[in-house]
Design an enzyme around this catalytic site. Structure first.
Site, PDB file in Angstrom:
ATOM      1  N   LYS A  19       0.851  -1.199   0.000  1.00 16.27           N
ATOM      2  CA  LYS A  19       0.000   0.000   0.000  1.00 16.27           C
ATOM      3  C   LYS A  19       0.880   1.241   0.000  1.00 16.27           C
ATOM      4  O   LYS A  19       1.897   1.309   0.716  1.00 16.27           O
ATOM      5  CB  LYS A  19      -0.915  -0.020   1.237  1.00 16.27           C
ATOM      6  CG  LYS A  19      -1.969   1.082   1.253  1.00 16.27           C
ATOM      7  CD  LYS A  19      -2.865   0.971   2.490  1.00 16.27           C
ATOM      8  CE  LYS A  19      -3.934   2.051   2.535  1.00 16.27           C
ATOM      9  NZ  LYS A  19      -4.758   1.982   3.772  1.00 16.27           N
ATOM     10  N   SER A  70      -9.693   0.126   7.103  1.00 19.51           N
ATOM     11  CA  SER A  70      -9.129   0.152   5.745  1.00 19.51           C
ATOM     12  C   SER A  70      -8.472  -1.128   5.265  1.00 19.51           C
ATOM     13  O   SER A  70      -8.142  -1.238   4.085  1.00 19.51           O
ATOM     14  CB  SER A  70      -8.139   1.294   5.612  1.00 19.51           C
ATOM     15  OG  SER A  70      -8.837   2.496   5.527  1.00 19.51           O
ATOM     16  N   SER A  89      -9.673   2.467   2.934  1.00 16.72           N
ATOM     17  CA  SER A  89      -8.809   3.135   1.982  1.00 16.72           C
ATOM     18  C   SER A  89      -7.903   2.204   1.187  1.00 16.72           C
ATOM     19  O   SER A  89      -7.389   2.580   0.138  1.00 16.72           O
ATOM     20  CB  SER A  89      -7.932   4.150   2.717  1.00 16.72           C
ATOM     21  OG  SER A  89      -7.050   3.491   3.614  1.00 16.72           O
TER      22      SER A  89
HETATM   23  N1  GLN Z   1     -12.876   4.591   6.180  1.00 18.17           N
HETATM   24  C1  GLN Z   1     -12.265   5.085   7.388  1.00 18.17           C
HETATM   25  C2  GLN Z   1     -11.914   6.533   7.213  1.00 18.17           C
HETATM   26  O1  GLN Z   1     -12.255   7.078   6.229  1.00 18.17           O
HETATM   27  C3  GLN Z   1     -11.080   4.256   7.750  1.00 18.17           C
HETATM   28  C4  GLN Z   1      -9.849   4.636   7.047  1.00 18.17           C
HETATM   29  C5  GLN Z   1      -8.690   3.803   7.432  1.00 18.17           C
HETATM   30  O2  GLN Z   1      -8.821   2.786   8.113  1.00 18.17           O
HETATM   31  N2  GLN Z   1      -7.529   4.258   7.033  1.00 18.17           N
HETATM   32  O3  GLN Z   1     -11.296   7.135   8.047  1.00 18.17           O
END
Ligand code: GLN
Length: 503
Positions: A79, A178, A154
């Site tokens: 990532k 994410s 994400s």
């Molecule tokens: N979807 C969540 C957010 O927008 C989690 C993001 C993440 O885990 N990096 O913050």
């Protein structure tokens, strides 16, 4: 498609060790697969131009009789939130376009030392803010099950790469879901370790008290194998635990027999509303629980009355920490700079941040700065921290009664690209079951539970364990995986349409 891309990391590692295939062959097969499908999927932001050289080096060392790590020669997707010396690291943001790090993230260094072959950097929502990968400055990633749909976020790039057989395993990061929510919508496995179990050094920070790096894979064993490589104490990370961790791969192998399910107490949260969950998601969750019960598990209702306030507390704590972490993108130290002729340093800073950050990042920086401002600190940030403590207590009390807690990993299957991108609240609600896990610092894993009846798209079940009990999740995850894959008559991903399967 070459058969080598269909292998799990564990099986590929066995073939590499036995000399049946070379790492160059395995790496080439994945690069070919990327060339064939990534124009449609867009899982990668950057594909390494020296992966084959790295693979050749591993092959040479293996033939020279060197003792190599268990996953040596296996390709790995990374990532883009994790910094790398040999490839750009952008965290999905324009402000870091082309940025080259002077050092590797600890997890990347460990993967390299173990002989894994980095294939490239995967797409993500900008600075890991989002649940769909649509907030990437470099365009969305597409779900291999249906290219018109989101791959989660994400870490949609890592999940899609693994689901589309472009990589056998990948690294992700999980601040509020994410790793797990992308796993849910792509039919893959994703694990968020106990906070402090995996180093955050070199993971571009979103919210430091919530961020954890973890593995993404197609099987529970593969996540465990990768976790064994990246986990453990790191003196570069002040929140890194000094625990001696057990072998997670051993736990996964042990769990696969299903014995662990006999007498296992599985908690389901009484207060989790049925509303808000797509019927097919709830049905898949209940069917998985019924299968576990038939295999000897005991399903116990537990109370976690503050679980439902997780999202609200998270959207004060996360923006507060993010606004502080992102202050370092000041046009001086990192990445992009927009020149303002005759302007002050503040003018340059403002122009750079205006051009370099996307709307979601700006929204959260503004929210966070507001929540931390002197007059409001107690009302917002302070209250959110109190809610966080209450959620931690809910978990403590629940874990006095059960071994693991189970929830659906997310409320819906993959939605259409464009469907929620302009509605932040709808986007935020995707993480209703994953966020409390980060707030409490405990580990959580998502494994496929089946396909939703109404749309034929993948659904995940999340298991949560007490802090430091990551091995328990691999044991239980592997047991449930065996149980369900037997019922389906083969892995779920064999049915993903973009791969030639039929739902
Ligand atoms: N979807 C969540 C957010 O927008 C989690 C993001 C993440 O885990 N990096 O913050």
């Amino acid at each position: 498609m070459s058969d080598l891309t269909r292998l799990t990391a564990a099986d590929l590692a066995d073939k590499l060790a036995a000399g049946e295939v070379s790492s160059v062959e395995a790496t080439q097969a994945h690069l070919d697969r990327i060339a064939a499908v990534d124009g449609d999927v867009h899982a990668f932001l950057h594909v390494s131009d020296h992966a084959l050289d790295v693979a050749a080096d591993i092959d040479r060392r293996r033939s020279a009789g060197e003792q190599l790590g268990g996953l040596a020669g296996v390709p790995l997707a990374i990532k883009d939130v994790l910094v790398t010396t040999d490839m750009p690291s952008t965290s999905g943001s324009r402000i870091l376009e082309g940025y080259m790090s002077p050092y590797d993230a600890t997890v990347v260094a460990r993967a390299r030392a173990a002989g894994l072959v980095p294939l490239g950097k995967t797409n993500m929502d900008e600075f890991a803010m989002g649940s769909s990968t649509e907030h990437s400055a470099y365009g969305p990633t597409h779900n291999p099950w249906d290219l018109d749909r989101i791959p989660g976020g994400s870490g949609g790039g890592s999940a899609a790469a693994v689901a589309a057989f472009e990589a056998p395993i990948a690294l992700g990061s999980d601040t509020g879901g994410s790793i797990r929510q992308p796993a849910h919508v792509t039919g893959t496995v994703g694990m968020k370790p106990t906070y402090g179990g995996v180093s955050r050094f070199g993971a571009i920070a979103l919210a430091s008290s919530l961020d954890q790096v973890g593995p993404v894979s197609r099987t529970v064993l593969d996540s465990a194998l990768l976790h064994d490589v990246i986990g453990g104490h790191d003196p570069h990370d002040s929140t890194s635990l000094t625990d001696a961790w057990p072998s997670f791969a051993a736990a996964a192998r042990e769990g696969a027999s299903g014995e662990v399910l006999k007498g296992l107490r599985v908690g389901v949260i009484a207060e989790l509303p049925d509303s808000g969950f797509q019927p097919g998601v709830s049905a898949s969750f209940r069917a998985a629980l019924a299968a576990m019960e038939a295999a000897g598990a005991e399903i116990v209702e537990v109370s976690a009355p503050h679980f439902e306030y997780g999202v609200a507390a998270y959207y004060l704590i996360l923006p507060a920490e993010a606004s502080s972490n992102l202050a370092k993108f000041d046009s001086v130290r990192f990445g992009m700079r927009v020149n303002v002729p005759g302007g002050t340093v503040e003018d340059v800073m403002a122009a750079t941040r205006d051009a370099g950050f996307g709307d979601e990042v700006k929204r959260r920086v503004i929210l966070g700065t507001y929540a931390l401002s002197a007059g409001y600190y107690d009302a917002y940030y302070g209250s959110a921290q109190k809610v966080r403590t209450l959620i931690q207590r809910d978990f403590d009390e629940a874990f006095a009664q059960v071994d693991v807690i189970a929830t659906p990993s997310a409320p819906t299957t993959a939605f259409k690209i464009g469907e929620k991108v302009d509605d932040p609240i709808q986007m935020y609600l995707n993480d209703v079951t994953t966020i409390p896990v980060n707030l409490a610092g405990v580990p959580g894993i998502s494994i496929p539970s089946g396909l939703a009846e109404e749309d034929g798209l993948p659904v995940g079940i999340q298991f949560i364990a007490p802090a430091r009990e990551d091995a328990r999740l691999y044991r239980v995850g592997a047991a449930v995986e065996t149980l369900l894959v037997d019922r389906w008559g083969g892995p779920l991903l064999d049915r993903a349409p973009v791969l030639g399967g039929t739902r």
